[in-house]
Design a protein around this motif. Structure first.
Motif, short mmCIF file in Angstrom:
data_model
loop_
_atom_site.label_atom_id
_atom_site.label_comp_id
_atom_site.label_asym_id
_atom_site.label_seq_id
_atom_site.Cartn_x
_atom_site.Cartn_y
_atom_site.Cartn_z
N ILE A 289 0.87 -1.19 0.00
CA ILE A 289 0.00 0.00 0.00
C ILE A 289 0.89 1.22 0.00
O ILE A 289 1.77 1.37 0.85
CB ILE A 289 -0.92 0.02 1.24
N SER A 290 0.65 2.11 -0.96
CA SER A 290 1.45 3.33 -1.02
C SER A 290 0.85 4.40 -0.11
O SER A 290 -0.25 4.25 0.43
CB SER A 290 1.53 3.83 -2.47
N TRP A 291 1.60 5.51 0.03
CA TRP A 291 1.12 6.60 0.89
C TRP A 291 -0.16 7.22 0.33
O TRP A 291 -1.05 7.60 1.08
CB TRP A 291 2.19 7.68 1.04
N ALA A 292 -0.27 7.31 -0.99
CA ALA A 292 -1.46 7.90 -1.60
C ALA A 292 -2.69 7.03 -1.31
O ALA A 292 -3.77 7.56 -0.98
CB ALA A 292 -1.26 8.04 -3.11
N GLU A 293 -2.55 5.73 -1.43
CA GLU A 293 -3.67 4.84 -1.14
C GLU A 293 -4.05 4.89 0.33
O GLU A 293 -5.23 4.87 0.68
CB GLU A 293 -3.30 3.41 -1.54
N LEU A 294 -3.07 4.97 1.21
CA LEU A 294 -3.34 5.07 2.64
C LEU A 294 -4.06 6.38 2.96
O LEU A 294 -4.98 6.40 3.78
CB LEU A 294 -2.02 4.99 3.42
N PHE A 295 -3.67 7.45 2.30
CA PHE A 295 -4.33 8.74 2.49
C PHE A 295 -5.79 8.68 2.04
O PHE A 295 -6.69 9.19 2.72
CB PHE A 295 -3.58 9.84 1.72
N ILE A 296 -6.06 8.02 0.93
CA ILE A 296 -7.44 7.89 0.43
C ILE A 296 -8.28 7.07 1.40
O ILE A 296 -9.44 7.41 1.69
CB ILE A 296 -7.45 7.27 -0.99
N VAL A 297 -7.72 5.99 1.93
CA VAL A 297 -8.45 5.17 2.90
C VAL A 297 -8.77 5.99 4.14
O VAL A 297 -9.89 5.92 4.68
CB VAL A 297 -7.64 3.90 3.25
#
Length: 101
Positions: free
Chosen positions: A4-12
């Motif tokens: 999981i990248s930082w962008a995906e973690l931010f969206i979650v």
């Protein structure tokens, strides 16, 4: 691990704030932490129990192997007596004839 990248973690996290709400996020995070802690404890308990069972089985196997090998291997006193029983007739023959047959 999960890739999981930082962008995906931010969206979650953003979706969680919108769906759960900012006031309920600490409660959800605490309950999530408790669940993770319980899962770790269960994993530890199972691993510890599995190790205990494997040690017990290993000890039992070693005990059976030792009993089996001691039952099939004659004692040294018996082996010496068997050797003496084999040697005595040959010794008598050599004494009678004076030569080894």
């Amino acid at each position: 691990m999960f890739d999981i990248s930082w962008a995906e973690l931010f969206i979650v996290a953003l979706v969680a704030i919108l769906v759960i709400g900012p006031s309920d996020i600490p409660k959800v995070m605490m309950s999530l932490g408790r669940m993770v802690r319980k899962m770790q404890h269960i994993r530890f308990a199972l691993t510890h129990h599995f190790d205990d069972v494997m040690r017990a089985v290993d000890v039992e196997d070693m005990r059976k192997y030792n009993e089996k090998s001691s039952a099939t291997t004659p004692d040294t006193d018996e082996a010496d007596a068997d050797d003496d029983a084999d040697i005595v007739p040959v010794k008598r023959d050599v004494e009678k004839t004076g030569e080894l047959q």
